[in-house]
Motif scaffolding. Structure first.
Motif, short mmCIF file in Angstrom:
data_model
loop_
_atom_site.label_atom_id
_atom_site.label_comp_id
_atom_site.label_asym_id
_atom_site.label_seq_id
_atom_site.Cartn_x
_atom_site.Cartn_y
_atom_site.Cartn_z
N PRO A 596 0.78 -1.19 0.12
CA PRO A 596 0.19 0.08 -0.09
C PRO A 596 0.76 1.26 0.09
O PRO A 596 1.97 1.30 0.59
CB PRO A 596 -0.96 -0.04 1.44
CG PRO A 596 -0.02 -1.00 2.31
CD PRO A 596 0.58 -1.98 1.07
N LYS A 597 0.38 2.20 -0.60
CA LYS A 597 1.12 3.60 -0.59
C LYS A 597 0.60 4.70 0.20
O LYS A 597 -0.66 4.70 0.50
CB LYS A 597 0.92 4.25 -2.24
CG LYS A 597 1.52 5.39 -2.35
CD LYS A 597 1.27 6.05 -3.66
CE LYS A 597 2.07 7.33 -3.95
NZ LYS A 597 1.78 7.92 -5.10
N PRO A 598 1.48 4.83 1.40
CA PRO A 598 1.02 5.58 2.30
C PRO A 598 0.75 6.91 2.01
O PRO A 598 1.43 7.54 1.44
CB PRO A 598 2.38 5.43 3.66
CG PRO A 598 3.58 4.90 2.66
CD PRO A 598 3.01 4.43 1.31
N GLN A 599 -0.72 7.42 2.57
CA GLN A 599 -1.12 8.81 2.50
C GLN A 599 -1.58 9.40 4.05
O GLN A 599 -2.80 9.15 4.25
CB GLN A 599 -2.19 8.88 1.19
CG GLN A 599 -1.57 8.55 -0.13
CD GLN A 599 -2.68 8.75 -0.98
OE1 GLN A 599 -3.77 8.86 -0.70
NE2 GLN A 599 -2.41 8.68 -2.43
N ILE A 600 -0.90 10.14 4.61
CA ILE A 600 -0.90 10.55 5.61
C ILE A 600 -0.95 12.05 5.50
O ILE A 600 0.14 12.72 5.45
CB ILE A 600 0.17 10.18 6.74
CG1 ILE A 600 -0.19 8.48 7.07
CG2 ILE A 600 -0.36 10.76 8.30
CD1 ILE A 600 0.81 8.08 7.78
N TYR A 601 -1.83 12.81 6.53
CA TYR A 601 -1.83 14.44 6.29
C TYR A 601 -1.86 14.87 7.81
O TYR A 601 -2.56 14.32 8.66
CB TYR A 601 -3.23 14.91 5.50
CG TYR A 601 -3.09 14.52 4.06
CD1 TYR A 601 -2.48 15.18 3.12
CD2 TYR A 601 -3.87 13.40 3.75
CE1 TYR A 601 -2.30 15.04 1.99
CE2 TYR A 601 -4.01 12.96 2.26
CZ TYR A 601 -3.13 13.91 1.54
OH TYR A 601 -3.14 13.29 0.29
N LEU A 602 -1.13 15.80 7.87
CA LEU A 602 -1.23 16.49 9.44
C LEU A 602 -2.00 17.78 9.14
O LEU A 602 -1.51 18.77 8.35
CB LEU A 602 -0.01 16.76 9.88
CG LEU A 602 1.07 15.46 9.97
CD1 LEU A 602 2.48 15.55 10.33
CD2 LEU A 602 0.41 14.50 10.99
N ALA A 603 -2.80 18.34 10.16
CA ALA A 603 -3.66 19.49 10.13
C ALA A 603 -3.37 20.15 11.56
O ALA A 603 -3.13 19.64 12.45
CB ALA A 603 -5.12 19.34 9.77
N THR A 616 -4.47 12.82 10.10
CA THR A 616 -5.49 12.00 9.01
C THR A 616 -4.75 11.10 8.41
O THR A 616 -3.95 11.62 7.64
CB THR A 616 -6.37 13.20 8.23
OG1 THR A 616 -7.02 14.03 9.18
CG2 THR A 616 -7.42 12.42 7.82
N ASN A 617 -5.09 9.69 8.35
CA ASN A 617 -4.48 8.77 7.70
C ASN A 617 -5.63 8.30 6.46
O ASN A 617 -6.63 7.65 6.59
CB ASN A 617 -4.31 7.37 8.58
CG ASN A 617 -3.54 6.26 7.69
OD1 ASN A 617 -3.07 6.72 6.45
ND2 ASN A 617 -3.15 5.22 8.23
N LEU A 618 -5.06 8.48 5.11
CA LEU A 618 -5.90 8.26 4.08
C LEU A 618 -5.27 7.24 3.23
O LEU A 618 -5.51 7.18 1.96
CB LEU A 618 -6.03 9.72 3.24
CG LEU A 618 -6.68 10.86 3.89
CD1 LEU A 618 -6.77 12.11 3.13
CD2 LEU A 618 -8.22 10.45 4.40
#
Length: 624
Positions: A596-603, A616-618
């Protein structure tokens, strides 16, 4: 004791003996004294040990014994040794004799030649004197006549005037010294040829008596020398055969007791003396015969060259010098060869006459009448008769498998073999207490340790061959008791400390064993261990610096090349290459996997001082 010190001691001993002999009225040479010292030391009856240093008492004893032997009166043994010394010091090879003759001639010519080449004439009288010196030189060079004989001088002057007029002296004087010497030699040869031709031309007949052209000294010496030597040899051989017959009779076990009063030892020494004289006369006769052959050949050559010269000249008033001068020179060379042979014959004749005093003592002790009385009715056999009597005996090599025998029919150059003891039977020498009898090579020649031995009979040969080492040692012992046998039987190799007289030096070390030498060789593999030699290696630091400078200097150099019509395509170059080869190899298969290709965002990271960060882990699943 060091070697130098030992030689000094021996030299002092020799000098002391020579002086003491002179005081007693005996003139002896250092060579004779040196050999006598060796002979006294070698004689076991005198009790000297060569391995031990000489004490003062030994030296005194040695001097005393040598003086007794050297001053002995009517001693055939001493006379034999003196004869051997004289012959070895005065006799040499034919080549060296001729060289000595030429040296003597040159010693007479060199002062006159030097006066001529070094002269600086200024007046007419000096020119006349110089021309007379040239005439004298020509006469001395050729040996034709005496410079004191007016007739000979006139003939030489007339011949010289025809090829070298006095007016040419001016041109002669400006030559270099080397050229002057060469011209003098050529003039002497031309004058000799001209005088010989003039002498032959006086005869009206075409055939000239060649003996009239030969040197006068040769006409005197040629017929006399060989006959004189042959006569002396015949007398010596007859006397030797008588001595041999007397000794055979006296040493016979069946001889009468009354005959034992005869001095057998003196008879043996007399036999050695006369046998040595016989050997030397045979050598002189062989040389005289060789001279006669050379003279005969030169006479034929002289006759043919004279005939050719007469045919060239005949009755002509003028002949080109290019044709006639070489013929004159060739005549001169032949005549000089004849003169050398005459001088050599004179030398041989003088040696023969000078040997006579050395056989006087045996003749004084044993007269021929005395020997004939001892012989009574006994037969006197010659050496040839003894050879004939044993000619039927023959060794059979097949029966002697452990020994090596040489026979005439199986050996090349059989008559030229070098025989031990100079052809004397070694068995008879030992068994008959020193009697010398010639061996017969036709019975069989025994080869032992690369040396060849001959014997008087088959029985003697078999007995000697059964134990050769013992007989050889016994012969050496006989020679120690009678030192003249060392030279007579040629035992110098066996007695290596005793040199031939001609090679002996007065200061030579005499009482020590010689250094033995031998030739040896070894063989190895070319490269038993493989080597790794770096040819470019250099240990010298300065050489490395030189190479570095040379390489650095190449940077400033430019290589130029040019091609011309002549150098174009002058050589064909061929190069062989290998085409590339198709090759393949097998490896593992590539594999892959999916993640899986990791996509994690921080707000909430910016704009709020006290705000909280939201993660947020997408990331989506692989299966979606």
């Amino acid at each position: 004791m060091s070697r130098a010190h030992a030689e000094s001691v021996i030299k002092n001993i020799i000098s002391e003996i020579v002086q003491e002999c002179a005081v007693r009225g005996h003139v002896v040479s250092e060579t004779l004294v040196a050999f006598m010292v060796k002979a006294v030391v070698l004689d076991p009856r005198n009790g000297f040990n060569v391995d031990r240093l000489l004490t003062k008492q030994d030296v005194q004893k040695l001097v005393k014994l040598c003086l007794e032997k050297l001053t002995e009166q009517c001693s055939p043994s001493l006379d034999t040794i003196k004869m051997q010394v004289y012959f070895d010091m005065n006799y040499t090879s034919r080549r060296e004799f001729l060289e000595e003759i030429h040296r003597v001639v040159e010693s007479r010519l060199s002062p006159v030649r030097r006066e001529i080449t070094d002269s600086r004439v200024k007046t007419r009288e000096e020119l006349d004197a110089l021309y007379r010196k040239i005439i004298t030189f020509v006469q001395l060079y050729t040996g034709m006549g005496s410079p004191k004989d007016d007739k000979d001088v006139q003939q030489a002057a007339a011949a010289l005037q025809s090829v070298f007029p006095q007016m040419e002296l001016g041109a002669f004087m400006v030559l270099l010294k080397r050229d002057k010497e060469q011209q003098l030699s050529e003039l002497a040869m031309l004058v000799t040829g001209i005088r010989l031709f003039n002498k032959a031309s006086k005869k009206e007949s075409e055939e000239t008596d060649i003996h009239e052209l030969m040197p006068a000294i040769l006409n005197e010496a040629l017929p006399v020398t060989s006959k004189s030597i042959e006569h002396e040899l015949s007398v010596s051989q007859t006397l030797a055969w008588k001595y041999t017959a007397v000794l055979e009779k006296l040493t016979d076990p069946d001889s009468q007791p009354g005959e034992c009063d005869v001095p057998v030892v003196l008879l043996k020494h007399a036999l050695y003396n006369i046998r040595q004289h016989e050997v030397f006369l045979k050598m002189l006769l062989a040389d005289a015969s060789l001279c006669a052959k050379h003279v005969e050949s030169l006479q034929t050559d002289l006759s043919s060259k004279m005939k050719l010269l007469k045919e060239t000249v005949q009755s002509k008033t003028a002949v080109p010098t290019a044709r006639v001068f070489p013929l004159f020179k060739s005549l001169s060379k032949v005549w000089s060869g004849l003169k050398d042979e005459a001088e050599l014959l004179n030398i041989l004749s003088n040696i023969m006459h000078n040997l006579q005093p050395f056989i006087a003592s045996q003749a004084k002790i044993f007269s021929e009448a005395f020997l004939d009385g001892l012989l009574e009715a006994s037969e006197v056999k010659t050496d040839e008769q003894r050879m004939t009597e044993s000619s039927d005996e023959r060794i059979v090599p097949a029966e002697m498998k452990t020994q090596e025998w040489l026979l005439p029919e199986t050996t090349a150059n059989f008559n030229e073999l070098s025989l031990q003891y100079d052809g004397v039977c070694g068995y008879t020498l030992v068994n008959s207490d020193g009697l010398l009898l010639p061996g017969n090579p036709h019975i069989g020649v025994f080869k032992h340790k690369e040396k060849l031995y001959v014997f008087r009979s088959k029985e003697a040969a078999l007995k000697f061959a059964s134990s050769p080492g013992d007989f050889i040692a016994e012969v050496a012992e006989k020679a120690k008791h009678s030192p003249e046998l060392i030279q007579l039987l040629k035992l110098h190799q066996q007695f290596s400390c005793v040199s031939p007289y001609a090679e002996m030096q007065p200061g030579e070390r005499l009482l020590v064993k010689p250094i033995t030498k031998c030739e040896s060789g070894t063989q190895t593999d070319i490269h038993p261990v493989e080597t790794n030699i770096v040819k470019s290696y250099e240990w010298n630091e300065w050489e490395l610096r030189r190479k570095a400078i040379k390489l650095a200097d190449l940077l400033t150099k430019v290589t130029h090349s040019a091609q011309t019509d002549l150098s174009h395509m002058r050589r064909e170059n061929v190069t062989q290459t290998w085409l590339p080869k198709n090759a393949a190899c097998q490896s593992k298969r590539d594999g892959e996997s999916s993640v899986p290709k990791p996509q994690i965002y921080l707000a909430g990271l910016r704009g709020q001082r006290d705000g909280n960060m939201v993660k947020t882990n997408l990331t989506r699943s692989v299966d979606e």
